[in-house]
Design a protein around this motif. Structure first.
Motif, PDB file in Angstrom:
ATOM      1  N   ARG A 130       0.833  -1.209   0.000  1.00 13.60           N
ATOM      2  CA  ARG A 130       0.000   0.000   0.000  1.00 13.60           C
ATOM      3  C   ARG A 130       0.867   1.258   0.000  1.00 13.60           C
ATOM      4  O   ARG A 130       0.644   2.185  -0.801  1.00 13.60           O
ATOM      5  N   ILE A 131       1.872   1.288   0.859  1.00 10.95           N
ATOM      6  CA  ILE A 131       2.758   2.457   0.927  1.00 10.95           C
ATOM      7  C   ILE A 131       3.586   2.577  -0.345  1.00 10.95           C
ATOM      8  O   ILE A 131       3.821   3.680  -0.859  1.00 10.95           O
ATOM      9  N   LYS A 133       2.769   1.766  -3.371  1.00 12.71           N
ATOM     10  CA  LYS A 133       1.941   2.330  -4.442  1.00 12.71           C
ATOM     11  C   LYS A 133       1.747   3.837  -4.275  1.00 12.71           C
ATOM     12  O   LYS A 133       1.525   4.548  -5.256  1.00 12.71           O
ATOM     13  N   GLU A 134       1.860   4.328  -3.022  1.00 10.53           N
ATOM     14  CA  GLU A 134       1.710   5.756  -2.774  1.00 10.53           C
ATOM     15  C   GLU A 134       2.940   6.557  -3.190  1.00 10.53           C
ATOM     16  O   GLU A 134       2.817   7.677  -3.686  1.00 10.53           O
ATOM     17  N   LYS A 178       7.011   5.002   4.704  1.00  7.98           N
ATOM     18  CA  LYS A 178       6.873   5.887   3.538  1.00  7.98           C
ATOM     19  C   LYS A 178       8.198   6.575   3.217  1.00  7.98           C
ATOM     20  O   LYS A 178       8.623   6.598   2.056  1.00  7.98           O
TER      21      LYS A 178
END
Length: 375
Positions: A130-131, A133-134, A178
């Protein structure tokens, strides 16, 4: 006309080592790295690496006699034994042999890294994906592999065409993960791996360059500083402080292990002095604006040094000895100078005979020549 010869090669060695030493000092200077755009310093590093690969002499190159320096070097390298084997033959053999050995070691180490990477599991937890993809564009994420390493390891990136991000297998806060992924992806995006590969191969080829090895680690520091600067760009002061604390926490937990397993081909936390320089830059980020004028001057200076280094070349210089030769019944006074070059006194005129071609010179020129040769 472009040529490569002994003197153009020595000129490359001299110029490259001087520039490398200067760039190393610039990369290690906190004041300079805060003031000058880091991309400008890296531009100078690339020009320096390019100059090392171009030992050329052009038709516009001016030859400058430097007998005090080059004559002893030339004489030493041309010392021969009774079989005609010269010192420079041995130097070339030594250079080639050591380069091949270092290249074999390099290939073996790289193969070992690739084998170890195949044994590492993918770190594809929902949080990591998830991170990722950010912070990483979709096209680049397809080219990257995120692998898990020991929990006490350090995050690092390796690879040139297909990058690999290695993360310690432990729990992360979203904000911490992140910034770590953004830092490692920035190394990949900036092609730091390719720059390090080129530098390492040059260190193998020119292993006897004294300044090249210093330059290599100065370049590594500059790449880490640029990465930190790119991560901090556009961020709030609170985010930069948070990112700085992440680096400090990672250093506390992984720096001893980092020293033990450090590889130049991967990007990760650096040594104590380099790490302190990075933290200093982040703490003072935004307090002093980088000088655009100084950056422009630095670019111009780099280009001028690069271009002018091809305009002149130092070489050895020998004054030909004069020896009286007995000429039998000839009334001419023949003085052998060197090889097929003679000074010939005939009647009241003096000639220089070069390869059987007489060139008339004045008496004053002849006397001046003799005085120069006797010095």
């Amino acid at each position: 006309m472009i040529t490569v010869n002994f003197y153009s090669f020595l000129m490359t060695v001299f110029i490259s080592n001087m520039i490398m030493l200067l760039l190393f000092l610039c990369c290690k200077s906190v004041r300079i790295t805060r003031t000058v755009n880091l991309n400008i310093l890296l531009f100078g590093c690339v020009l320096c690496l390019l100059r090392t690969c171009l030992p050329f002499e052009f038709h516009i190159t001016k030859e400058i006699n430097a007998p005090a320096i080059y004559n002893p070097i030339y004489n030493f390298l041309n010392i021969k034994d009774k079989n005609g084997f010269a010192v420079y033959h041995g130097a070339v053999i030594l250079w080639t042999t050591v380069s091949l050995i270092l290249l074999i070691i390099f290939i073996d180490n790289y193969s070992g890294i690739k084998r170890r990477l195949t044994l590492l599991p993918r770190m594809n937890t929902p949080q990591v994906m998830r991170i990722a993809k950010e912070v990483i564009p979709t096209d680049d994420l397809k080219k990257l592999r995120i692998l898990a390493i020991k929990h006490d390891g350090m995050p690092k990136t390796t690879g040139v065409f297909k990058g690999v991000i290695m993360l310690p297998n432990r729990k992360y806060k979203d904000g911490e993960l992140k910034f770590i992924l953004l830092h490692e992806y920035t190394h990949y995006k900036n092609h730091d791996g390719a720059i390090k590969w080129i530098t390492e191969l040059l260190c193998i080829l020119f292993w006897w360059f004294p300044a090249l090895h210093l330059f290599k680690y100065g370049l590594e520091s500059a790449l880490e500083l640029r990465c930190d600067f790119d991560v901090a760009k556009g961020k709030k002061k609170s985010d930069i402080r948070y990112y700085t604390n992440i680096l400090i926490d990672l250093a506390k937990s992984t720096l001893p292990n980092n020293r033990k397993h450090r590889s130049y081909l991967s990007s990760g936390l650096s040594g104590d002095s380099e790490f302190n320089q990075r933290i200093s830059m982040l703490v003072n980020y935004g307090k002093k604006r980088r000088s655009k004028a100084l950056s422009v001057i630095t670019v111009i200076l780099c280009l001028v040094i690069f271009c002018t280094s091809f305009l002149f070349i130092f070489q050895s210089y020998y004054l030909p000895p004069i020896e009286d030769i007995y000429t039998g019944d000839s009334s001419d006074d023949v003085i052998e100078m060197i090889d097929d070059i003679y000074a010939l006194d005939k009647s009241n005129d003096t000639y220089i005979v070069i390869n059987d071609n007489p060139i008339k010179i004045s008496e004053e020129e002849h006397e001046e020549m003799e005085q120069d040769l006797k010095r």
